[in-house]
Scaffold this active site. Sequence first.
Site, mmCIF file in Angstrom:
data_model
loop_
_atom_site.group_PDB
_atom_site.id
_atom_site.type_symbol
_atom_site.label_atom_id
_atom_site.label_comp_id
_atom_site.label_asym_id
_atom_site.label_seq_id
_atom_site.Cartn_x
_atom_site.Cartn_y
_atom_site.Cartn_z
ATOM 1 N N ARG A 15 0.958 -5.558 -5.579
ATOM 2 C CA ARG A 15 1.487 -6.518 -4.559
ATOM 3 C C ARG A 15 2.037 -7.912 -5.411
ATOM 4 O O ARG A 15 1.425 -7.454 -6.239
ATOM 5 C CB ARG A 15 0.334 -6.606 -3.471
ATOM 6 N N GLY B 276 0.962 -1.641 0.022
ATOM 7 C CA GLY B 276 0.263 0.261 0.560
ATOM 8 C C GLY B 276 0.665 0.409 0.121
ATOM 9 O O GLY B 276 2.112 1.501 0.240
ATOM 10 N N ASP C 43 1.711 0.329 12.196
ATOM 11 C CA ASP C 43 1.747 -0.937 12.071
ATOM 12 C C ASP C 43 3.336 -1.792 12.365
ATOM 13 O O ASP C 43 2.273 -3.162 11.701
ATOM 14 C CB ASP C 43 0.733 -1.706 11.741
ATOM 15 N N ASP D 259 4.818 -4.898 6.493
ATOM 16 C CA ASP D 259 5.701 -6.185 6.538
ATOM 17 C C ASP D 259 5.732 -7.031 5.782
ATOM 18 O O ASP D 259 6.321 -7.965 5.334
ATOM 19 C CB ASP D 259 4.985 -7.212 8.231
ATOM 20 N N ARG E 43 -5.868 -0.851 9.185
ATOM 21 C CA ARG E 43 -5.658 -2.233 9.635
ATOM 22 C C ARG E 43 -5.979 -2.869 10.106
ATOM 23 O O ARG E 43 -7.341 -2.004 11.003
ATOM 24 C CB ARG E 43 -3.758 -2.793 8.533
ATOM 25 N N THR F 169 4.085 3.197 5.212
ATOM 26 C CA THR F 169 3.066 2.174 5.521
ATOM 27 C C THR F 169 2.195 3.681 6.561
ATOM 28 O O THR F 169 2.268 4.183 7.352
ATOM 29 C CB THR F 169 2.251 0.867 6.222
ATOM 30 N N ASP G 290 -0.099 3.537 8.484
ATOM 31 C CA ASP G 290 -0.649 2.659 9.568
ATOM 32 C C ASP G 290 -0.137 2.536 11.004
ATOM 33 O O ASP G 290 -1.230 1.598 11.988
ATOM 34 C CB ASP G 290 -1.429 0.793 9.220
#
Lengths: 328, 328, 328, 328
Positions: free
Chosen positions: B76, B15, B134, B107, B176, B130, B132
Amino acid sequence: MGNKIKKIAVMTSGGDSPGMNSAIRSVVRTCAYYRTECVGIYRGYQGMIEGDFITMTARSVNNIIHKGGTILKSARSKEFMTPEGRKKAYEHLKEHKIDGLVVIGGDGSFTGGVVFNNEYNFPVIGIPGTIDNDIYGTSHTLGYDTALNTAMEAIDKIRDTASSHNRLFFVEVMGRDAGFIALNAGVGAGAEEILIPEEDLGLERMLESLKKSKRSGKSSSIVVVAEGDKSGKNVYQLAEYVEENMPEYDVRVSVLGHMQRGGSPTCFDRVLASRMGVKAVELLIDGKSNLMVGLQNDKITTTDLDNAIKGQCDIDMELLRVSDIMTT
Amino acid sequence: MGNKIKKIAVMTSGGDSPGMNSAIRSVVRTCAYYRTECVGIYRGYQGMIEGDFITMTARSVNNIIHKGGTILKSARSKEFMTPEGRKKAYEHLKEHKIDGLVVIGGDGSFTGGVVFNNEYNFPVIGIPGTIDNDIYGTSHTLGYDTALNTAMEAIDKIRDTASSHNRLFFVEVMGRDAGFIALNAGVGAGAEEILIPEEDLGLERMLESLKKSKRSGKSSSIVVVAEGDKSGKNVYQLAEYVEENMPEYDVRVSVLGHMQRGGSPTCFDRVLASRMGVKAVELLIDGKSNLMVGLQNDKITTTDLDNAIKGQCDIDMELLRVSDIMTT
Amino acid sequence: MGNKIKKIAVMTSGGDSPGMNSAIRSVVRTCAYYRTECVGIYRGYQGMIEGDFITMTARSVNNIIHKGGTILKSARSKEFMTPEGRKKAYEHLKEHKIDGLVVIGGDGSFTGGVVFNNEYNFPVIGIPGTIDNDIYGTSHTLGYDTALNTAMEAIDKIRDTASSHNRLFFVEVMGRDAGFIALNAGVGAGAEEILIPEEDLGLERMLESLKKSKRSGKSSSIVVVAEGDKSGKNVYQLAEYVEENMPEYDVRVSVLGHMQRGGSPTCFDRVLASRMGVKAVELLIDGKSNLMVGLQNDKITTTDLDNAIKGQCDIDMELLRVSDIMTT
Amino acid sequence: MGNKIKKIAVMTSGGDSPGMNSAIRSVVRTCAYYRTECVGIYRGYQGMIEGDFITMTARSVNNIIHKGGTILKSARSKEFMTPEGRKKAYEHLKEHKIDGLVVIGGDGSFTGGVVFNNEYNFPVIGIPGTIDNDIYGTSHTLGYDTALNTAMEAIDKIRDTASSHNRLFFVEVMGRDAGFIALNAGVGAGAEEILIPEEDLGLERMLESLKKSKRSGKSSSIVVVAEGDKSGKNVYQLAEYVEENMPEYDVRVSVLGHMQRGGSPTCFDRVLASRMGVKAVELLIDGKSNLMVGLQNDKITTTDLDNAIKGQCDIDMELLRVSDIMTT
């Protein structure tokens, strides 16, 4: 004039839009300028029925010109659709010795004003405040320019991610039954396709157009869809339909939603609100009623409220043509 | 060192996020500074498999530091999950005499890098990109700060219309499986309630809290919901649930969606990207591999890619407490 | 028509303004639509003299509609003021078989176009691009709406600190010899006083007005000053003058400067640019010359370039009156 | 604890900064959470001397988290530097039964707090609020992140016009004696050169660097200059110096000025303010005094006010190096 206006009430009604506060400020300051008292009514006609009033002076509206929303709050009132509701409202106005009303809102709000005026011969002036730009008698409603920029800037952001991933996005924008926001924000954001209620493109043609765009080497695309689009499919169904017919596309949907109603108004909306507020108060002071203040050919004008409500508000066909040329 | 690094490749994968372009620029300019050649790979691992490479010089990255998205595009790649795909990718790298790789992504992208490194002993450095946040081993991922501000500013706009109409809004933000965006944007926007995956509030308690807020005189409310929220209901179901149980509220839903991935990066993200890009190139030149560049305690640090992938990334419980206090 | 237009050149000239890229894009895409070739000329007339040309296709202008500045760069050319310079320019145009020219710029650029057309009978169409809005024959020049919002948002920020400290700010905005930006951004930002070249307020009256504002309880104030203001004092001298005469005020100065020329264009400017570009190309194809495309009463119109250059561009006196009422 | 804190006062002092309102809100809400009364003091120490106090409840701070400036206003007070002034202030605090004070401001404001505490043993907690980031004991002061983005976005706009015209701009940003804003906004905006007080580049080297940049093909450049730069020349003199020595450059100056102090705070600043406000109140309730709340390694920490005032606040030398690499 026998009945000089001494106290004016102002309220916001229906869906809120950026610039309503700028218009409230203008009405209040213009009253101060003409040494006319001013009262704010909370929550539109509902507040009028409940007598939810507040005295406003020039200082009450310090530092609000740039604020989104409306400090007087807004609402829709079912009770005002009944004679009993309107009677209560009228009594509150009389009780407070109010002799003129400025209604900032859309056509539903103006309809209430016309009915009220018919029953009680109470002077009412309308200021068109809605992001949808769907009011006859004005080229621009308050909040429309701001909403265009909000929608367009959101689409600019979506474009960043769309072109990073070679994706096709369907982006739904507001506009009720009109395509003004979709058409202008779409052209402004360089959308590949724009679906508006005023033009039934047909799903086939949209597909053809997207395929052509793909063949011409474009790897990402934005389709802007007006919420009132008449294709018979909502934005999610449209996305599904394209995904089925163009499996080579990775399709996503984004519904911009209520953020389009908020935000600090643009310069255009603040200036327009200032001009309209002055005119609205001056019309009341001049003994006028049942008029909507509008912008036509860059000048402040007036339209009978009746016409403003019934009139058909046409989209600029030349801009549709420009949009077609831009996306060829 | 026997094998001096002479040519480095950089790519964005997974992303996209704001700041990826700033990081590409930094990698390219740092290569120029160390007189190391630099190659850009389009569309992440998929472009690596297809040999979609471009030579990059300091001038290739003029005027991109402020741009959302990624000029190298992202994707992707399923093919890269197969040994055959990775073999093709490796051959393209060798063919172009590339001896080091900088992967900007999340990741999933790092996992690809670790597998690739295991098979071909090819030097790989990761930069966490990213929205997010995370990723273990860095307090901030690239794009996170920008996404926070984008989400918060959208909620600010929604607040304008919410408070004009005394409405309750459920606003879904991205993230996410993590609640970083929801918690921070929620606190920043002054949300009355924040639902995140890390804390199962329970529908009952949310309802209790909203009722309390209503009793305390608040007429409008914003509930920020992380997309990964674990209440078992999506944001529309949550809204319905509250509407049924609190009919006095006029409830609306807004899903902010993909605009959160785009936009010009904030100063924080641009500076962080510049710092991380320098470090990534210097690590490769120093003969290092399998590391992720991160920010820890405001310093640029490194973490084993393996740990970055497996590590648990915890939300700041103190901020949860602050949020509770703010909304009391 | 004997001489069908087969190749059109487009350039930006003079001071740059937001929306120039949107207009370039529109000219290029409209050429593509009509299967007319298109060439971009770098750095205005100077690039024309030097033959600094580039072929443009629909893809050359992908993803530029939202960008500030001009991808074709801009410049002022002294050499073009000489017959020799213009001869060289003409020879380059002929060499490239260009048969029509679109000039995006201000009155200086249009004057060059008129002279060139007189000498070589070369078809020239002008698009008004300047933030100053000082061109006759159009209600809005490209970039003006964007500059208004940039200036206004900067003043909004200054207002935050002014009202925190009870300060008086003199803010200078751009506009050359015209007060359009100052008047509109001033009204939009709720300025207490606006000094523009079109109205000589007199220092005494300004002081009187500020004192009145102070007496009415206002603790902070913003005075917006057009750079072309005719008070005989620049913005620093004005500040000094007030500080001497009103020691109770803590006075500060801010000159907004060149940031007003940049930034992503607003929706209005992007749409206007798209419309003007289409019209400019269609005029050339229709065999027209020496015209400026303009916006009048919300419609795209044309004006003789001669008139556009000589015509007097008046400020809206009604808005001055609105401004006075707002600050009473 | 014998002396349980029952009533806390909060004020903003010195130069205002974005996030001050978010901090006031947090202090007030945290007091409400702990059922401690809260009083706002207008205009810092001056208001304390004059007894300009206002009771604050959770509702007083509704809808201010996103507002620039400070609703409590700010000021510098000469009178507070005298024992008589402080005595008056103390008496007003006692009269209102206030037993703890939260001061949001910079080192000047903290010095006042320390002196006051020494004389009257009155509990004082500081929250660092200044855009300059020049306070020891915190990695970030309130308003700094917002100011960085404001400055950077303005430079982004200037870049648009600089690169359209191949110009060199000197842009002065704020920061008092520190280069934090210049360095970070400069790196973020991709400046070609950054002049800060912490590093005396020397005019010769700057010239050399600009010439090198010119030779490498860059046609436009931005030099960011901290207001506290120690080159011995102000930004106008620097521009003149370069213009004399590099006549090939068209040089312009822009002083960003006070807009850097205003604007809606970023998410970072709002969250930081929320966290700091909670901590400040909890420290007072815990019987602590003479501490500044800070952010260190992303955690909320405390520092003795004495140290906060005297400590040296160092710029990140690694970022200077990154900046050099980026502009090579």
